[in-house]
Scaffold this motif. Sequence first.
Motif, PDB file in Angstrom:
ATOM      1  N   LYS B  85       3.974  74.497  57.542  1.00 42.03           N
ATOM      2  CA  LYS B  85       4.066  75.370  58.707  1.00 42.03           C
ATOM      3  C   LYS B  85       5.457  75.364  59.358  1.00 42.03           C
ATOM      4  O   LYS B  85       5.773  76.229  60.152  1.00 42.03           O
ATOM      5  CB  LYS B  85       2.970  75.053  59.726  1.00 42.03           C
ATOM      6  N   ASP B  86       6.271  74.429  58.972  1.00 43.38           N
ATOM      7  CA  ASP B  86       7.638  74.415  59.495  1.00 43.38           C
ATOM      8  C   ASP B  86       8.630  75.114  58.561  1.00 43.38           C
ATOM      9  O   ASP B  86       9.798  75.278  58.900  1.00 43.38           O
ATOM     10  CB  ASP B  86       8.097  72.968  59.735  1.00 43.38           C
ATOM     11  N   ASN B  87       8.161  75.443  57.393  1.00 44.28           N
ATOM     12  CA  ASN B  87       9.040  76.109  56.418  1.00 44.28           C
ATOM     13  C   ASN B  87       8.429  77.414  55.946  1.00 44.28           C
ATOM     14  O   ASN B  87       7.920  77.501  54.835  1.00 44.28           O
ATOM     15  CB  ASN B  87       9.276  75.191  55.219  1.00 44.28           C
ATOM     16  N   LEU B  88       8.486  78.419  56.808  1.00 45.18           N
ATOM     17  CA  LEU B  88       7.892  79.708  56.442  1.00 45.18           C
ATOM     18  C   LEU B  88       8.737  80.383  55.359  1.00 45.18           C
ATOM     19  O   LEU B  88       9.940  80.143  55.249  1.00 45.18           O
ATOM     20  CB  LEU B  88       7.818  80.616  57.672  1.00 45.18           C
ATOM     21  N   HIS B  89       8.064  81.237  54.594  1.00 41.91           N
ATOM     22  CA  HIS B  89       8.779  82.122  53.668  1.00 41.91           C
ATOM     23  C   HIS B  89       9.669  83.052  54.513  1.00 41.91           C
ATOM     24  O   HIS B  89       9.277  83.416  55.623  1.00 41.91           O
ATOM     25  CB  HIS B  89       7.717  82.913  52.887  1.00 41.91           C
ATOM     26  N   PRO B  90      10.839  83.427  54.002  1.00 40.52           N
ATOM     27  CA  PRO B  90      11.725  84.289  54.815  1.00 40.52           C
ATOM     28  C   PRO B  90      11.041  85.568  55.312  1.00 40.52           C
ATOM     29  O   PRO B  90      11.369  86.054  56.398  1.00 40.52           O
ATOM     30  CB  PRO B  90      12.891  84.610  53.882  1.00 40.52           C
TER      31      PRO B  90
END
Lengths: 293, 158
Positions: B85-90
């Motif tokens: 949840k801290d690394n969303l897809h662009p």
Amino acid sequence: MKPAPFEYHVPDSLEQALDLMSQYADEAKILAGGQSLVPAMNFRVVQPSMLIDLNRVSELSLIREEGEAIRIGAMARERHLEFDSSIAKHIPLLTEATPFIAHPQIRNRGTIGGSIVNADPAAELPVLMLTLDARLKAQNISGERWIDAHDFFAGMFTTALAPDEILVEIELPYMPPHTGWSFMEVAPRTGDYALMGVAALVTLDENGKCKKAKLVYLNAGDGPVDAKESAKLLEGETLNDALIESAAAMASQKEINPFGNVHTSIDFQRHLANVLTKKALKQAMQRAEENQQ
Amino acid sequence: MTQSFPVTITVNEKEYKRDVEPRLLLSDFLRHELGLTGTHVGCEHGVCGACTVLFDGESVRSCLIFAIQADAHSITTVEGLAKDKDNLHPIQQGFWEAHGLQCGYCTPGILMTLVPFLKENPNPTEDEIRHAISGNLCRCTGYQHIVDAVKLAAEKMR
């Protein structure tokens, strides 16, 4: 909104598929791309007791050049037609018209054969088959036969296929030299069924006269409508605005037979046919002239 | 109840083995069998685009495919986009920053439509963006913020 139960077969060769059809032709329906059949099953408008899924019959999805024609396996996806380089080179009308079919998500699954056999009068591919003088190869367990596209469509959602036959291949002759093309339709929203649409071809002779013309309409009757008489008005003539005007008037008033629906009156469909015919013929003529230089 | 058949389907790079009835739609398989409720079900006849997933990398309507047809194939759903949840897809990040959603019902389908679109067309015009999302219905936003979000996402991905 869930399909009724059905028995499921998934042959991995054409031979197996034909064998299944010989046994179960009366109850089975072929599942090709499923982009028309599955919605109808979700609504339970249709409840086939058996599906024969052709998606694992890889031999049916080839696109290849043979002689002066392109042969397309019935299970070739619409998205593949759209990006095929030999189709773009030899049958640019098909390349131009394919993106009008629904949306990429649908074309990724939808197949050329499925759309042809579904024979929806509002669909693009049946119209293109008539415009391009396609030949359609039908096969059952005892053999094969070629059916001219002009003899294939037998009315609303009805074709010349026998119950045990499978459409396996489509043959499209190269568009002749000095030919211009156009495909136009009007839909309420991008990707929706069109209210009216036309495919046009114009072939010029060495003097710049129209040697051959074609005008085929979608959503204009109980199948794809080939306006032969209107096209004949143009043949042997030097095309000009007055002639184009007469052909458009004849096609839109006499040759098509639209039914109207909740989105459009019959009069509006005829009006659209008239306007689209003129625009399409002008574009086709211009492209034919460019092809002649 | 008709007969069930075993299938092995790879979803978001994880292999799942289940027994399915042939009439089970892929959308219902993802939601009910796997609990992946990010794939939304709107119209169930291929019009709204909410159930769009990737089938071997190509965007498709999961309500118009039977789960059994996905046997031995690879599916990507919206749950497969972000690492955590801290690394969303662009593309997700673009929607977050540009307010590309209101109720969020259409969002997973739109994201899954955009993944292959932006891969093929990393620098789309506004017209191309509007055309690309024309098969996904949104009843909240009027699309303007979605278009802005796609532009932002495209920038992030370039």
